[in-house]
Design a protein around this motif. Structure first.
Motif, PDB file in Angstrom:
ATOM      1  N   UNK A 134     -72.705 117.223  36.743  1.00 49.81           N
ATOM      2  CA  UNK A 134     -72.040 116.244  36.650  1.00 49.81           C
ATOM      3  C   UNK A 134     -71.227 116.024  37.844  1.00 49.81           C
ATOM      4  N   UNK A 135     -71.210 114.717  38.187  1.00 50.37           N
ATOM      5  CA  UNK A 135     -69.932 114.515  39.311  1.00 50.37           C
ATOM      6  C   UNK A 135     -68.799 114.213  38.829  1.00 50.37           C
ATOM      7  N   UNK A 136     -68.843 114.029  37.451  1.00 54.56           N
ATOM      8  CA  UNK A 136     -67.317 114.070  36.636  1.00 54.56           C
ATOM      9  C   UNK A 136     -67.722 114.348  35.099  1.00 54.56           C
ATOM     10  N   UNK A 137     -67.460 115.580  34.722  1.00 52.52           N
ATOM     11  CA  UNK A 137     -67.673 116.000  33.218  1.00 52.52           C
ATOM     12  C   UNK A 137     -66.573 115.569  32.306  1.00 52.52           C
ATOM     13  N   UNK A 192     -67.608 120.426  36.765  1.00 54.73           N
ATOM     14  CA  UNK A 192     -66.624 119.595  36.344  1.00 54.73           C
ATOM     15  C   UNK A 192     -66.351 118.399  36.943  1.00 54.73           C
ATOM     16  N   UNK A 193     -66.475 118.261  38.135  1.00 54.31           N
ATOM     17  CA  UNK A 193     -66.609 117.278  39.062  1.00 54.31           C
ATOM     18  C   UNK A 193     -65.172 116.776  39.228  1.00 54.31           C
ATOM     19  N   UNK A 194     -65.029 115.339  39.462  1.00 56.67           N
ATOM     20  CA  UNK A 194     -63.825 114.624  39.975  1.00 56.67           C
ATOM     21  C   UNK A 194     -63.364 113.763  38.870  1.00 56.67           C
ATOM     22  N   UNK A 208     -64.729 110.403  36.135  1.00 57.79           N
ATOM     23  CA  UNK A 208     -64.979 110.640  34.638  1.00 57.79           C
ATOM     24  C   UNK A 208     -64.503 112.185  34.483  1.00 57.79           C
ATOM     25  N   UNK A 209     -64.380 113.044  35.613  1.00 57.03           N
ATOM     26  CA  UNK A 209     -64.104 114.569  35.467  1.00 57.03           C
ATOM     27  C   UNK A 209     -62.816 114.584  35.137  1.00 57.03           C
TER      28      UNK A 209
END
Length: 318
Positions: free
Chosen positions: A160-163, A186-188, A192-193
């Motif tokens: 994911x780009x945001x987990x 984990x993303x940013x 949404x991370x």
């Protein structure tokens, strides 16, 4: 370099695109490949919907022999979440009796940015398939993973780009006694991370997943904080490989990692795509490579400077 590409294999089986309805193509044995099911909703003359492809697949390939499924595009990703895929899988549980591995969301950037992929609650797949060994998901938007139990799952992977932090907490609270490989991108926060190091605490404490041998906490804008937490995490003692790649890892995080518990028992430490200076990188190699640890410090990350500040980026965001 693109880190988001179509899977070439799943659970040791080569990916094979289930052909279009008008294709004249000899099909492999049901259990010889990981069947990739995907439709292109933007074709001028779309041949079929995902539902039609799914039904045709179950009619064409003996379902009882299928071992692995890779699900790609199931519709316009920002309008249709993966609930349609999860629902079809649950409905077919009495037919796909040999299913061992599932990956949901096998889309490349040309099909959809990773943040556009609308996911859903994927735990019903685990409930429907008690023999499942591998579950992978690409895309964090709308993803839900409430705490669950599963006796056979060996690999759990979220790209994911945001987990969402809620999903991370669900994983950390799950009972997965056979889990050997856990990978979280984990993303940013922008995408949404919002997971924190505290959300990872049950995993880092050890004991939650007694069979765990590989831990990947990747693609994070708080990679330095994660490295510092991992440096003292009891779970590290049971690992054979550790992956902190793709994120915003700097000298600060690597120095904390080196100052923590010994890592010489690892076979592999992946720190590629990083913002580590060469002197610190040399310290890592000198500390670990003589003990036989394979260390990857390749691929410097992208950074910009404006208004007197340095801006660094994860490998995968949008």
């Amino acid at each position: 370099m693109s880190y988001v590409e179509h899977l070439q294999e799943l659970n040791g089986l080569p990916a094979f695109d289930f052909p279009a309805p008008d294709a004249r193509q000899e099909l492999p044995a049901p259990g010889a490949v990981a069947w990739r099911l995907a439709v292109n909703p933007w074709e001028d003359k779309a041949k079929e919907t995902f539902a039609q492809m799914w039904d045709r697949f179950l009619e064409t390939v003996e379902p009882a022999g299928v071992r692995a499924l890779v699900v790609g595009q199931w519709g316009e990703p920002y309008d249709n979440d993966s609930g349609v895929v999860v629902g079809r899988l649950v409905e077919a549980r009495e037919r796909l009796t040999a299913l061992e591995a599932v990956f949901i969301g096998d889309l490349e950037m040309e099909e959809a940015e990773i943040s556009w992929i609308e996911q859903s609650d994927v735990t019903p797949v685990l409930e429907a398939y008690p023999r499942l060994e591998v579950l992978g998901v690409r895309g964090g938007s709308g993803l839900r993973f409430p705490a669950t139990r599963h006796q056979r799952l060996r690999t759990l992977r979220f790209e994911a780009g945001g987990l969402p932090g809620e999903a991370v907490r669900g994983v950390a609270a799950s009972e997965l006694p056979a889990l050997e490989h856990l990978e979280l991108w984990l993303g940013v926060e922008e995408y949404g991370g919002d997971a924190t190091v505290a959300d990872l605490a049950p995993v880092l404490a050890g004991g939650r997943f007694p069979a765990l041998r590989h831990l990947g906490l990747r693609n994070s804008e708080i990679q330095d904080e994660i490295a510092a937490a991992v440096a003292a995490a009891p779970v590290v003692a049971q690992l054979s490989s550790l992956d902190l790649s793709l994120g915003v890892l700097t000298d600060e995080g690597v120095t904390a990692l080196l100052a923590g518990q010994p890592l010489t028992h690892l076979n592999w430490l992946d720190l590629h795509h990083n913002f580590v200076t060469e002197p610190v990188a040399e310290r890592v190699r000198a500390a670990l490579e003589p003990s036989g640890v394979e260390v990857d410090l390749s691929d410097p990350g992208d950074e910009d400077e404006w208004d007197g500040e340095i801006h660094r980026y994860t490998a995968v965001a949008e």
